[in-house]
Design an enzyme around this catalytic site. Structure first.
Site, PDB file in Angstrom:
ATOM      1  NE  ARG A   1      -1.480  -2.390   2.826  1.00  0.00           N
ATOM      2  CZ  ARG A   1      -1.716  -3.617   2.645  1.00  0.00           C
ATOM      3  NH1 ARG A   1      -2.894  -4.113   1.921  1.00  0.00           N
ATOM      4  NH2 ARG A   1      -0.767  -4.638   2.693  1.00  0.00           N
ATOM      5  CB  THR A   2       3.451   2.476   2.321  1.00  0.00           C
ATOM      6  OG1 THR A   2       2.543   2.214   3.338  1.00  0.00           O
ATOM      7  CG2 THR A   2       3.957   3.855   2.685  1.00  0.00           C
TER       8      THR A   2
ATOM      9  CE  LYS B   1      26.499  -5.622  -6.137  1.00  0.00           C
ATOM     10  NZ  LYS B   1      26.782  -4.636  -7.095  1.00  0.00           N
TER      11      LYS B   1
ATOM     12  NE  ARG C   1       7.143   0.604   4.850  1.00  0.00           N
ATOM     13  CZ  ARG C   1       5.710  -0.029   4.980  1.00  0.00           C
ATOM     14  NH1 ARG C   1       5.608  -1.234   4.860  1.00  0.00           N
ATOM     15  NH2 ARG C   1       4.747   0.760   5.043  1.00  0.00           N
TER      16      ARG C   1
ATOM     17  CG  HIS D   1       3.104   3.881   8.527  1.00  0.00           C
ATOM     18  ND1 HIS D   1       3.420   4.814   7.607  1.00  0.00           N
ATOM     19  CD2 HIS D   1       2.633   2.709   8.190  1.00  0.00           C
ATOM     20  CE1 HIS D   1       2.975   3.991   6.469  1.00  0.00           C
ATOM     21  NE2 HIS D   1       2.657   2.940   6.716  1.00  0.00           N
TER      22      HIS D   1
END
Ligand code: CP
Length: 323
Positions: free
Chosen positions: A64-65, A92, A114, A142
């Site tokens: 969703r985000t 890496k 995020r 959030h």
């Protein structure tokens, strides 16, 4: 658009719901309400952020985000770069800082991040020159989820003008795995700012430490709280963040803290049921509840796009106007 950008300097970033005053939060919700009318037009694009670049920097999974920030930026005519840690040089060993500086070198005006580490968005804001928007940092916050949830409450419960644009007196019960929930923390902070009365319900093992310092009440009597709620917000059981046994079994959790049709019947007639997604159907919420007319789950997703448009517009629109 009548909403004017946030005062320059006061808000270059959106890291925490606590960063917002009531007036600023209401401005975002009002701006989103104006943008909602654009979303209904045949041509939904606005030229506001033309020439600007928004980077979606996702180190954790998201449906969703990430997609709604992408849609929001594109509807404001920004260029969008989507970055996910999987398949990148992060595999890496490249650090968050070097990854962010690399993307900034490509001209990012805003970085939507995020990350699994609480505080990652705050650290990033110290390293890059563009705006940083926290799209979820570990178990911390959030904020745009809380904004879209508040927008959905205003939309479904009505009468925002009688509440001064906020949610004064609205009784919100947030239920479930509060301990691991960045959604719960951001909602408590924002809803308190907007005047709502918030109660957290969770098993004692999933109630956060020092919850008495939060601007809300805590309760262990789910059924009693339901009877006096205008909104019940169910939280996902975040098994991926659990390092111990927090309850005897999923079945036991669901019996005591899940919302099924029988429990939903305890809610006042006007009350709504929310869930930020992704859901564990049959665990914290029964399918018949999630799919019921009281559920706002689909509306929350649609509202996510317009609320994130409002956030990007208000953070970057001032810079665009000055250019
Ligand atoms: N609500 C929410 O943050 O959903 P995603 O994890 O799919 O972005």
């Amino acid at each position: 658009m009548t909403g004017s950008p946030m005062p320059a300097g006061r808000h270059r970033h959106l890291i925490s719901a606590a960063d917002l005053s009531r007036d600023e939060a209401v401005l975002i919700l009002d701006t989103a309400a104006e943008l909602a009318s654009v979303a209904g037009r045949p041509i939904r694009k606005l030229p506001t952020l033309r020439g600007m670049t928004v980077v979606n920097l996702f180190f954790e999974d998201s449906t969703r985000t990430r997609t709604s920030f992408e849609a929001a930026a594109k509807r404001l005519s920004a260029d969008v770069i989507n970055f996910s840690a999987r398949g990148s040089s992060v595999a890496k060993g490249e650090s968050l800082k070097d990854t962010a500086l690399t993307l900034e070198a490509m001209g990012a005006d805003a970085v939507v991040v995020r990350h699994s580490a609480s505080g990652a968005a705050h650290r990033l804001a110290g390293w890059v020159t563009g705006s940083v928007v926290n799209a979820g940092d570990g178990t911390h916050e959030h904020p745009t989820q809380a904004l879209l949830d508040a927008f959905t409450m205003r939309q479904r419960l009505g009468a925002p003008d009688q509440r001064g644009g906020g949610l004064d007196g609205v009784r919100v019960t947030i239920v479930g795995d509060v301990l691991h929930s960045r959604v719960a923390r951001s909602n408590v902070l924002l809803l308190a700012t907007l005047g709502a009365e918030v109660t957290l319900v969770a098993p004692p093992t999933l109630m956060p430490y020092a919850v008495e310092t939060w601007p809300c009440k805590a309760s262990y009597d789910f059924d009693a709280e339901l009877r006096k709620s205008d909104v019940v917000m169910m939280l996902r059981v975040q098994q991926e963040r659990m390092t111990a046994a927090y309850f005897p079994s999923i079945r036991e959790y669901s019996r005591r803290y899940g919302l099924d049709a029988g429990r939903m019947a305890l809610l006042p007639e006007h009350a709504i049921v929310m869930h930020p997604g992704p859901m564990n159907r049959g665990v914290e919420i029964a399918a018949e509840v999630a799919d019921s007319p009281r559920s706002t789950i689909v509306a929350q997703v649609s509202n996510g796009v317009i609320v994130r448009m409002a956030v990007l517009y208000l953070l970057l629109g001032g810079a665009a106007a000055a250019a």
